[in-house]
Motif scaffolding. Structure first.
Motif, short mmCIF file in Angstrom:
data_model
loop_
_atom_site.label_atom_id
_atom_site.label_comp_id
_atom_site.label_asym_id
_atom_site.label_seq_id
_atom_site.Cartn_x
_atom_site.Cartn_y
_atom_site.Cartn_z
N LYS A 54 -20.68 -9.34 -8.72
CA LYS A 54 -20.48 -8.04 -9.48
C LYS A 54 -19.34 -7.25 -8.66
CE LYS A 54 -22.42 -3.55 -11.05
NZ LYS A 54 -23.29 -2.54 -10.64
N GLN A 55 -19.54 -7.23 -7.49
CA GLN A 55 -18.50 -6.89 -6.42
C GLN A 55 -17.25 -7.41 -6.43
OE1 GLN A 55 -21.00 -7.08 -3.03
NE2 GLN A 55 -21.50 -4.93 -2.94
N ILE A 56 -17.26 -8.79 -6.52
CA ILE A 56 -15.85 -9.36 -6.67
C ILE A 56 -15.29 -8.99 -7.94
CG2 ILE A 56 -15.02 -11.77 -6.77
CD1 ILE A 56 -17.32 -12.80 -5.42
N ALA A 57 -15.92 -8.87 -8.99
CA ALA A 57 -15.34 -8.45 -10.37
C ALA A 57 -14.84 -7.40 -10.25
CB ALA A 57 -16.52 -8.78 -11.37
N GLU A 58 -15.30 -6.28 -9.53
CA GLU A 58 -14.92 -4.77 -9.47
C GLU A 58 -13.56 -5.04 -8.60
OE1 GLU A 58 -18.93 -2.56 -9.68
OE2 GLU A 58 -17.85 -2.50 -7.73
N ARG A 59 -13.59 -5.92 -7.37
CA ARG A 59 -12.47 -5.78 -6.68
C ARG A 59 -11.33 -6.44 -7.52
NH1 ARG A 59 -12.30 -7.44 -0.41
NH2 ARG A 59 -13.72 -5.71 -0.23
N ALA A 77 0.83 -1.31 -0.02
CA ALA A 77 -0.09 0.23 -0.05
C ALA A 77 0.88 1.42 -0.11
CB ALA A 77 -1.08 0.15 1.34
N PHE A 78 1.95 1.17 0.71
CA PHE A 78 2.85 2.22 0.65
C PHE A 78 3.44 2.78 -0.51
CE2 PHE A 78 6.63 4.49 1.22
CZ PHE A 78 6.46 5.70 2.03
N PHE A 79 3.91 1.69 -1.19
CA PHE A 79 4.44 2.12 -2.64
C PHE A 79 3.28 2.22 -3.71
CE2 PHE A 79 8.05 -0.12 -0.51
CZ PHE A 79 9.02 0.88 -0.47
N SER A 80 2.27 1.88 -3.29
CA SER A 80 1.17 2.15 -4.36
C SER A 80 0.29 3.58 -3.89
CB SER A 80 0.18 1.05 -4.35
OG SER A 80 0.64 -0.09 -4.60
N LEU A 81 0.56 4.11 -3.14
CA LEU A 81 -0.11 5.38 -2.65
C LEU A 81 0.13 6.58 -3.39
CD1 LEU A 81 1.13 6.33 1.12
CD2 LEU A 81 -1.23 5.61 0.35
N ARG A 101 -8.88 -3.61 -1.08
CA ARG A 101 -8.77 -4.26 -2.36
C ARG A 101 -7.06 -4.52 -2.69
NH1 ARG A 101 -10.90 -1.70 -7.67
NH2 ARG A 101 -9.79 -2.95 -9.37
N ILE A 102 -6.15 -3.90 -2.13
CA ILE A 102 -4.67 -4.35 -1.86
C ILE A 102 -4.45 -5.49 -1.29
CG2 ILE A 102 -2.51 -3.83 -1.26
CD1 ILE A 102 -3.04 -1.04 -2.08
N ALA A 103 -5.15 -5.68 -0.04
CA ALA A 103 -5.33 -6.96 0.68
C ALA A 103 -5.70 -8.07 0.20
CB ALA A 103 -5.80 -6.65 2.17
N THR A 104 -6.94 -7.99 -0.52
CA THR A 104 -7.26 -9.19 -1.51
C THR A 104 -6.24 -9.59 -2.48
OG1 THR A 104 -9.49 -8.25 -1.14
CG2 THR A 104 -9.27 -10.10 -2.73
N HIS A 105 -5.63 -8.72 -3.26
CA HIS A 105 -4.50 -9.20 -4.14
C HIS A 105 -3.63 -9.78 -3.54
CE1 HIS A 105 -6.23 -7.70 -7.92
NE2 HIS A 105 -6.93 -6.94 -7.12
#
Lengths: 192, 89
Positions: free
Chosen positions: A154-159, A66-70, A85-89
């Protein structure tokens, strides 16, 4: 609404301020963000592993990522959602990495379940985590997001950045497989 | 109870189960600092590499042009050559 992440407008503003400060190199600001969301992220990452060592590493990886994606955080969505979202990935990547070389059960071959050791059991009986462990990472992820976070296709697809149709197909296939695994683990007999 | 309801019940149990607490702030900041140092070093290497390559290119270019016979570019050489050819005809 996402449980455990009900943020007020005031907190959103605090998040934005801390993100801006973090981007300017303020470590204290990032530490504040980290402490604010560590418990939520720890809860989320527990769904990806029940090993305490791996769990801590996953939580760590989420905040480093997350820090490097800020710089890419566009303030379009609340910080909490973006972090989730980052956590899921990160969790999905962990499963994919870990799953390489492991035997995956295919629906076309339900007999492959026969003779397999029963999924992880808790004191009360079979756990969902243990049942989901038998699936491949994609199927496991869609069901984890459905059961644990209450997301729809739909929400899973978005995430995940997947197409809606592909997600629905994965969800349907995963549900069928899970039923087969649950039946073989004696779930129907246990409670009927 | 059908199997879907049982699975929903298991999911509910799992959501309510306690989760171990973590304390990763120190570790995260340490990793970030290390990564930043690595990024800075690779950027420096890239900058130095680019500067060295540019300097080498400049040196080679200058040497190439200075090594060529300057006389070949003087107008007289080809102007007189053309005149001589005309005279012979």
């Amino acid at each position: 609404m996402i449980p455990g992440m009900d943020k007020t407008v005031e907190q959103d503003e605090q998040d934005k301020e801390d993100v801006v400060s973090s981007l300017r190199g303020d470590e204290e600001a990032y530490t504040r963000l980290l402490r604010r969301y560590e418990e939520d992220i720890a809860r989320q990452m527990w769904r990806f592993t029940h090993d305490r060592g791996e769990h801590e590493i996953l939580v760590h990886d989420v905040f480093v990522e997350a820090f490097f994606s800020l710089p890419k955080f566009g303030f379009r969505a609340p910080f909490a959602h973006w972090l989730r979202r980052i956590a899921t990935h990160v969790g999905y990547g962990f499963w994919r990495q870990k799953g390489r070389g492991r035997k995956i059960i295919h629906l076309q071959d339900p007999d492959s379940l026969a003779g397999k050791p029963a999924p992880e059991k808790t004191d009360e009986g079979i756990s969902l985590f243990g049942l989901l462990e038998k699936l491949n990472p994609e199927e496991r992820l869609v069901l984890t997001l459905t059961y644990d976070e209450g997301l729809n296709a739909k929400q899973i697809a978005e995430r995940m950045g997947w197409t809606h149709i592909m997600t629905r197909a994965r969800l349907s296939r995963a549900r069928k497989k899970l039923r087969t695994i649950a039946e073989n683990a004696g779930l129907g007999k246990e409670l009927s | 109870m059908n199997i879907d309801k049982q699975l929903d019940r298991l999911a509910l149990q799992e959501r309510q189960a306690p989760v171990p607490k973590t304390s990763v702030a120190g570790m995260v900041l340490q990793t970030i600092r290390q990564e930043q140092v690595i990024e800075l070093r690779s950027f420096n290497r890239f900058s130095i590499g680019t500067a060295v390559a540019a300097a080498l290119f400049l040196v080679v270019t200058l040497q190439f042009f200075s090594a060529r016979d300057a006389a070949a570019y003087e107008p007289e050489s080809y102007v007189y050559a053309d005149l001589d050819a005309d005279m012979e005809q």
